[in-house]
Design a protein around this motif. Structure first.
Motif, mmCIF file in Angstrom:
data_model
loop_
_atom_site.group_PDB
_atom_site.id
_atom_site.type_symbol
_atom_site.label_atom_id
_atom_site.label_comp_id
_atom_site.label_asym_id
_atom_site.label_seq_id
_atom_site.Cartn_x
_atom_site.Cartn_y
_atom_site.Cartn_z
ATOM 1 N N GLY A 9 11.049 -3.657 -2.269
ATOM 2 C CA GLY A 9 10.715 -2.860 -3.210
ATOM 3 C C GLY A 9 9.752 -1.792 -3.014
ATOM 4 N N THR A 10 8.967 -1.353 -3.907
ATOM 5 C CA THR A 10 8.122 -0.252 -3.629
ATOM 6 C C THR A 10 6.786 -0.606 -2.841
ATOM 7 O OG1 THR A 10 7.239 -0.740 -5.929
ATOM 8 C CG2 THR A 10 8.835 0.929 -5.580
ATOM 9 N N SER A 11 6.667 -1.874 -2.450
ATOM 10 C CA SER A 11 5.625 -2.151 -1.628
ATOM 11 C C SER A 11 5.903 -1.893 -0.106
ATOM 12 C CB SER A 11 4.956 -3.586 -1.567
ATOM 13 O OG SER A 11 4.531 -3.826 -2.923
ATOM 14 N N ASN A 174 6.460 -8.486 -13.547
ATOM 15 C CA ASN A 174 6.389 -8.496 -11.878
ATOM 16 C C ASN A 174 5.376 -7.517 -11.502
ATOM 17 O OD1 ASN A 174 7.670 -8.096 -9.416
ATOM 18 N ND2 ASN A 174 8.512 -6.472 -10.041
ATOM 19 N N GLY A 177 5.168 -3.291 -6.003
ATOM 20 C CA GLY A 177 4.353 -2.107 -5.676
ATOM 21 C C GLY A 177 4.023 -1.647 -6.970
ATOM 22 N N ILE A 178 5.016 -1.392 -7.942
ATOM 23 C CA ILE A 178 4.518 -1.081 -9.283
ATOM 24 C C ILE A 178 5.144 -2.396 -10.286
ATOM 25 C CG2 ILE A 178 6.177 0.276 -10.975
ATOM 26 C CD1 ILE A 178 4.550 2.036 -8.994
ATOM 27 N N ASP A 209 -2.969 -1.739 -2.116
ATOM 28 C CA ASP A 209 -2.407 -1.582 -0.565
ATOM 29 C C ASP A 209 -2.878 -0.087 0.106
ATOM 30 O OD1 ASP A 209 -1.190 -3.947 -1.240
ATOM 31 O OD2 ASP A 209 1.077 -3.224 -0.806
ATOM 32 N N ASP A 223 -4.513 -6.584 0.400
ATOM 33 C CA ASP A 223 -5.866 -7.301 0.185
ATOM 34 C C ASP A 223 -5.508 -8.765 0.158
ATOM 35 O OD1 ASP A 223 -8.427 -7.706 -0.021
ATOM 36 O OD2 ASP A 223 -8.293 -7.472 -2.661
ATOM 37 N N ASP A 225 -5.045 -12.406 -0.559
ATOM 38 C CA ASP A 225 -5.854 -13.250 -1.341
ATOM 39 C C ASP A 225 -7.156 -12.631 -2.048
ATOM 40 O OD1 ASP A 225 -3.962 -15.082 -0.200
ATOM 41 O OD2 ASP A 225 -5.568 -16.161 1.007
ATOM 42 N N GLY A 315 4.685 -10.349 -5.362
ATOM 43 C CA GLY A 315 3.351 -10.350 -4.615
ATOM 44 C C GLY A 315 2.225 -10.401 -5.025
#
Ligand SMILES: Nc1ncnc2c1ncn2[C@@H]1O[C@H](COP(=O)(O)OP(=O)(O)OP(=O)(O)O)[C@@H](O)[C@H]1O
Ligand SMILES: CC(=O)N[C@H]1[C@@H]2OC[C@@H](O2)[C@@H](O)[C@@H]1O[C@H](C)C(=O)O
Length: 390
Positions: A9-11, A174, A177-178, A209, A223, A225, A315
């Motif tokens: 995904g976007t991450s 969800n 990233g987004i 991120d 970051d 945790d 995530g």
């Protein structure tokens, strides 16, 4: 049927791969996760993808090479999962989003038709099919865009099947990233499906991120945790200011990406933080609180009613500080991860694409016009080495 769902995904943190056992027809499904695997990108490939996402110019031959390198890595992720969990009948690959432009709606009807959305996922399905020797479905967003939709989010229809409840109103959020939400009215599965709403709520981990990567001089990519956020103090006036962004007044259907909530947005945040004299940890804490605040703002502004329960995946569900911020922003709702109701929070998106690939084989429409804004329901995906039933 055993289907492998693949998504990055976007991450751009790597490929989530899920081997899923599927049975049934249409909404009447049984879905069970056999095994999931997180397959990281090689550092150099990740760097190239992120540079492309950030708008760096690239020659077409380099783009072709990058597309194939992504496909090779997706195929390698599938092969690693096959080696671990046994055979599969089908691969359903979302690919790697590198660009997303939402539908351009004219301000007035007399200003002509809407500009179609444009989305680009690298990792072409035919190359995955060739390398794995398995039939592969890819390019899931295109048919919805051709029907006038945003092409995103696509997961809400699968959320309806996996996570709706007979008496509870639920939201599935969800945090990749987004962020994106699915609003699921109660459904006892007897009558026709209820009206599901869903849209992209804004940033999830994308800004956090970028902040941590930038403030740690490249040593960290996220970051872990919520350790940085936990040491900082959020600056509330900045959160109010950032929530004035026009995305947060635009009604759904809507979708977004790193184009809006990426480097440019972060640079503005960093400048604001400098002017306020914030320490790096305070900036990360502020971005974390802002992410949660944007989700709560979107719910309060655009949902017909708040849900009874909020189920979080992606995530961001692993970040305890972000989860605590979300619960504090929405005190009247029970906030849990999807794991609490038996659906893997880490692999839910990969499972969703496995289901969409399965539906492609059945010729069952996988988009929800109430979510994407498409004019009609359409079958999603493009098959490679697949003989469809006639
Ligand atoms: N233990 C953790 N602590 C804090 N953050 C975490 C943790 N684990 C994962 N994350 C966050 O989750 C992100 C990855 O989430 P995920 O894999 O759901 O995103 P994605 O699938 O790339 O995005 P999208 O759903 O937008 O397409 C990481 O970049 C990181 O920010
Ligand atoms: C274009 C694109 O890749 N969009 C992603 C992204 O990541 C979260 C959000 O933005 C969502 O709209 C979508 O992914 C999920 C899996 C979806 O389509 O449901």
């Amino acid at each position: 049927m055993r289907v492998i769902g693949l998504i990055s995904g976007t991450s751009v943190d790597g490929i989530d791969a899920a081997l899923v056992e599927l049975d049934g027809q249409g909404y009447d499904l049984t879905v069970s996760l056999v095994e999931g695997l997180a397959y990281p990108y090689p550092d150099e490939l990740r760097r190239q993808i992120l540079a492309l996402c950030a708008g760096e110019a690239i020659a077409l031959d380099q783009l072709a090479a990058l597309d194939d390198a992504v496909a090779q890595t997706f195929a390698a992720a599938a092969q690693a999962l096959l080696a671990q969990a046994g055979p599969a009948d089908l691969i359903a690959s979302h690919g790697q989003t590198v660009f997303h432009r939402p539908v351009g709606r004219p301000a007035r009807p007399d200003q002509g038709p809407a500009q179609l959305a444009y989305t680009l996922q690298l990792g072409r399905g035919v190359a995955i099919a060739q390398q794995t020797n398995l039939p592969t479905v890819s390019n899931f967003r295109q048919a919805d865009i051709e029907a006038g939709g945003e092409g995103a989010p696509l997961a809400p229809i699968v959320d309806l099947c996996l996570l709706s409840h007979p008496t509870e109103r639920r939201c599935v959020q969800n945090l990749g990233g987004i962020g994106n939400v699915a609003y699921l009215p109660p459904w006892n599965r007897q009558g026709s499906a209820p009206k599901v709403l869903g849209w992209d709520t804004g940033p999830a981990n994308s800004l956090i991120d970028i902040a941590v990567h930038s403030l740690s001089a490249g040593a960290l990519t996220y970051d872990v945790d919520g350790a940085w956020a936990a040491q900082g103090v959020p600056c509330l006036p900045l959160i109010s200011r950032w929530l004035e962004h026009p995305y947060f007044t635009q009604p759904p259907p809507k979708s977004t990406g790193r184009e809006l909530f990426g480097w440019d947005f972060f640079n503005r945040c960093r400048q604001d933080a400098q002017e306020e004299g914030l320490a790096p940890q305070d900036l990360v804490a502020t971005l974390t609180e802002f992410t949660a605040a944007s989700v709560a703002h979107e719910y309060r502004t655009f949902l017909p009613a708040l849900p009874d329960r909020l189920l979080v995946c992606g995530g961001g569900s692993q970040n305890p500080v972000l989860m605590a911020c979300l619960q504090a922003q929405l005190p009247e709702i029970v906030v849990q991860t999807t794991d609490a109701v038996g659906v893997s929070a880490n692999y839910k998106e990969a499972i969703a694409f496995a289901v969409l690939g399965y539906w492609y084989r059945q010729g069952f429409p996988g988009n929800l016009p109430t979510v994407t804004g498409a004019s009609r329901s359409v079958v999603l995906g493009q098959g490679h080495n697949i003989a469809l039933p006639r």
